[in-house]
Design an enzyme around this catalytic site. Structure first.
Site, PDB file in Angstrom:
ATOM      1  N   ASN A 134       0.876  -1.173   0.000  1.00 29.42           N
ATOM      2  CA  ASN A 134       0.000   0.000   0.000  1.00 29.42           C
ATOM      3  C   ASN A 134       0.906   1.214   0.000  1.00 29.42           C
ATOM      4  O   ASN A 134       1.677   1.417   0.947  1.00 29.42           O
ATOM      5  CB  ASN A 134      -0.896   0.023   1.238  1.00 29.42           C
ATOM      6  CG  ASN A 134      -1.925  -1.093   1.221  1.00 29.42           C
ATOM      7  OD1 ASN A 134      -1.967  -1.907   0.295  1.00 29.42           O
ATOM      8  ND2 ASN A 134      -2.757  -1.131   2.239  1.00 29.42           N
TER       9      ASN A 134
ATOM     10  N   TYR B  23       1.404   5.483  -0.844  1.00 25.77           N
ATOM     11  CA  TYR B  23       0.759   6.768  -1.084  1.00 25.77           C
ATOM     12  C   TYR B  23       1.721   7.949  -1.263  1.00 25.77           C
ATOM     13  O   TYR B  23       1.515   8.796  -2.095  1.00 25.77           O
ATOM     14  CB  TYR B  23      -0.181   7.103   0.091  1.00 25.77           C
ATOM     15  CG  TYR B  23      -1.412   6.223   0.143  1.00 25.77           C
ATOM     16  CD1 TYR B  23      -2.575   6.584  -0.514  1.00 25.77           C
ATOM     17  CD2 TYR B  23      -1.407   5.031   0.857  1.00 25.77           C
ATOM     18  CE1 TYR B  23      -3.708   5.783  -0.484  1.00 25.77           C
ATOM     19  CE2 TYR B  23      -2.543   4.228   0.900  1.00 25.77           C
ATOM     20  CZ  TYR B  23      -3.690   4.611   0.225  1.00 25.77           C
ATOM     21  OH  TYR B  23      -4.800   3.806   0.255  1.00 25.77           O
TER      22      TYR B  23
END
Ligand SMILES: *[C@@H]1O[C@H](CO)[C@@H](O)[C@H](O)[C@H]1NC(C)=O
Ligand SMILES: *[C@@H]1O[C@H](CO)[C@@H](O)[C@H](O)[C@H]1NC(C)=O
Ligand SMILES: *[C@@H]1O[C@H](CO)[C@@H](O)[C@H](O)[C@H]1NC(C)=O
Ligand SMILES: *[C@@H]1O[C@H](CO)[C@@H](O)[C@H](O)[C@H]1NC(C)=O
Length: 490
Positions: A327, A329
């Site tokens: 994940n 970002y």
């Protein structure tokens, strides 16, 4: 070689070179979108579901949520899941990553009482996905621990490694005939921090430098237990794959003197989970062991704050993966130095973080747009762990809402271009990507104020209508053409 054979070889080589276009997704690469149970399902007490720690936090300590909202209804996907499947189908998504609510399956947390209505709900969702040619990728745990297990201490209690294994067995038994991609845990780095502050995520417990490490150990043991149990009891028949989704913000050293500080940051946030599972030697990264042991001693603790893995546990955990879930970002700038209270994992890490004000902002304080960082993070993982297959299981951008989300379009196209460079130029083995998120949803302590969806959801309308944003249209084009459209290339 005959001339004809040579020609074929040359043609195949040219064909391969074209397929390897730097802005094109490789054959077999899976594209889709992701969600999480508590953030979208609603139905918080429907049909026998038990209470989880996010129900408790939002109902009993609503002041912790910026708009005092909750996920009682959220996107109402418990009822509207067919709408979600249609959105995915319309986009040409090949993959849908969603999570299962533990307390919807096991209301008491333990496996002696299975809620058939919960099993039925996920069966309907999984079957609808497969009917529409979309592969389910199931996260077993995305932060919504049954309250009954929190009452026993939650993740710092190592017995949860066994309870999680028992829960996973129920999932394999009921869904493993059709689900072939499993993620044990979503972002343990984030939920170990839920034990470092009483203003943080659920369960919001203030035990920094202690609760986080206890959580890490239980999660590592649980992950290994689940993987080994699947190997023993299900793998031969079901042939599924299991991974874990780890999150990290890339750390970019401010100067050459800060390289070690950023390496430590990687190890204390990503390596603490990845090294035991993905490295050949196993166990926590040695820098984590050394620094926590030394700081604990200096702080007056008789025993280290880092609970150790036994040699047997270390061996049992090595190689318990079929893929790496990332994940990703954003990034930080890192500088050598000490910040954080005594004790704390921040202080143990020994890195001072900041963000470059020139990096474009989002609606989230922690999230700035740094596309090149995903390429560096992917390379770091490939180098550290022998280039495992990687699914980017989350990547996305927050704003305050609206259909013309040009900043989100910029984010997706720029990050995807950098990911494709990691694949084609650097040889990193990225095999799939699920955008975060399919829908606007309950964004934890930010409530409904920060929007990550590629589809808008009107939370004022009881029927929760979903509308594609500009980003959904661009991703639809990318999913169907399997390349970055020319207008987004430099
Ligand atoms: C590579 O991608 C670009 C941009 O989409 C396109 O213009 C070009 O024709 C592609 N080249 C090959 C060999 O596929
Ligand atoms: C991909 O990018 C690399 C580095 O910029 C370049 O050398 C190579 O020619 C590119 N390949 C294609 C097919 O465009
Ligand atoms: C773990 O593996 C190492 C290396 O193969 C071995 O030396 C050690 O004895 C093992 N420990 C246990 C408890 O099996
Ligand atoms: C969306 O916003 C961009 C930039 O603000 C603007 O150029 C464009 O015309 C807008 N599109 C629509 C459909 O409103």
């Amino acid at each position: 070689m005959k001339f004809q054979t040579v020609c074929i070889v040359i043609l195949v080589t040219i064909g391969f070179a074209a397929a390897q276009n730097n802005t094109t997704f490789p054959d077999g690469f899976l594209l889709g979108a992701a969600t999480a149970s508590y953030q979208i399902e609603g139905g918080w007490n429907a049909d026998g579901k038990g209470v989880n720690i996010w129900d408790t936090l939002t109902h009993e300590r609503s002041y912790l949520v910026v708009d005092r909202s909750n996920g009682d209804v959220a996107d109402d996907s418990y009822n509207l899941y067919m709408e979600d499947v249609k959105l995915l189908k319309n986009m040409g998504a090949q993959l849908y990553r969603f999570s299962i609510s533990w307390a919807r399956i096991l209301p008491e947390g333990h496996d002696y009482k299975v809620n058939q209505a919960g099993i039925d709900y996920y069966n309907r969702l999984i079957n609808a996905l497969l009917d529409n040619g979309i592969e389910p990728m199931v996260t077993m745990y995305h932060w919504d621990l049954p309250q009954k297990l929190q009452d026993l201490g939650g993740w710092p209690n190592r017995e949860l490694a066994t309870y999680a294994e028992n829960y996973a067995r129920v999932l394999f038994k009921n869904f493993g005939d059709r689900v072939k991609l499993w993620i044990t845990f979503n972002e343990p780095r984030t939920f170990m921090d839920a034990y470092t502050s009483d203003t943080g995520m659920a369960p919001s417990i203030n035990a920094p430098g202690i609760g986080d490490y206890l959580t890490a150990r239980t999660v590592i043991l649980a992950h290994a237990n689940i993987y080994r149990m699947y190997e023993r009891e299900f793998k031969q028949q079901q042939q599924g794959k299991i991974g874990i989704s780890l999150d990290n913000a890339w750390c970019e050293p401010i100067s050459t003197n800060d390289v070690d500080a950023c390496e430590r940051f990687q190890e204390f946030n990503l390596g603490i989970f990845a090294h035991p599972i993905f490295s050949k030697e196993g166990n926590y990264p040695s820098v984590v062991i050394e620094r926590v042991d030394a700081n604990s001693k200096a702080e007056g603790f008789t025993t280290s704050r880092l609970p150790k893995l036994t040699s047997e546990e270390v061996n049992n955990t090595i190689g318990t993966y079929d893929f790496f879930g990332l994940n990703f970002y954003t990034a930080n700038l890192g500088k050598d130095g000490v910040e954080g209270g005594i004790p704390s994992r921040g202080r143990d890490t020994g890195a001072i973080l900041s963000q470059d004000p020139s990096w474009p902002e989002s609606a989230s304080s922690w999230l700035r747009v740094v596309p090149w960082a995903i390429r560096k993070q992917l390379n770091w993982i490939a180098n550290a762990y022998g280039n495992p297959p990687i699914y980017v299981t989350e990547n996305g951008y927050s704003d305050y809402g609206g259909l013309n989300d040009t900043s989100r379009v910029f984010y997706y196209t720029e990050y995807m271009k950098e990911m494709l460079k990691a694949i084609h130029i650097d040889g990193v083995n990225v095999v799939g990507y699920t955008a975060w998120s399919l829908l606007d949803n309950f964004e934890w302590l930010r409530g409904y104020t920060e929007r990550f969806g590629i589809h808008d959801v009107n939370f004022n309308d009881p029927s929760r209508p979903r509308t594609p944003k500009e980003s959904a249209k661009v991703l639809t084009e990318i999913f169907n053409t399997r390349k970055i459209p020319d207008r987004f290339l430099d």
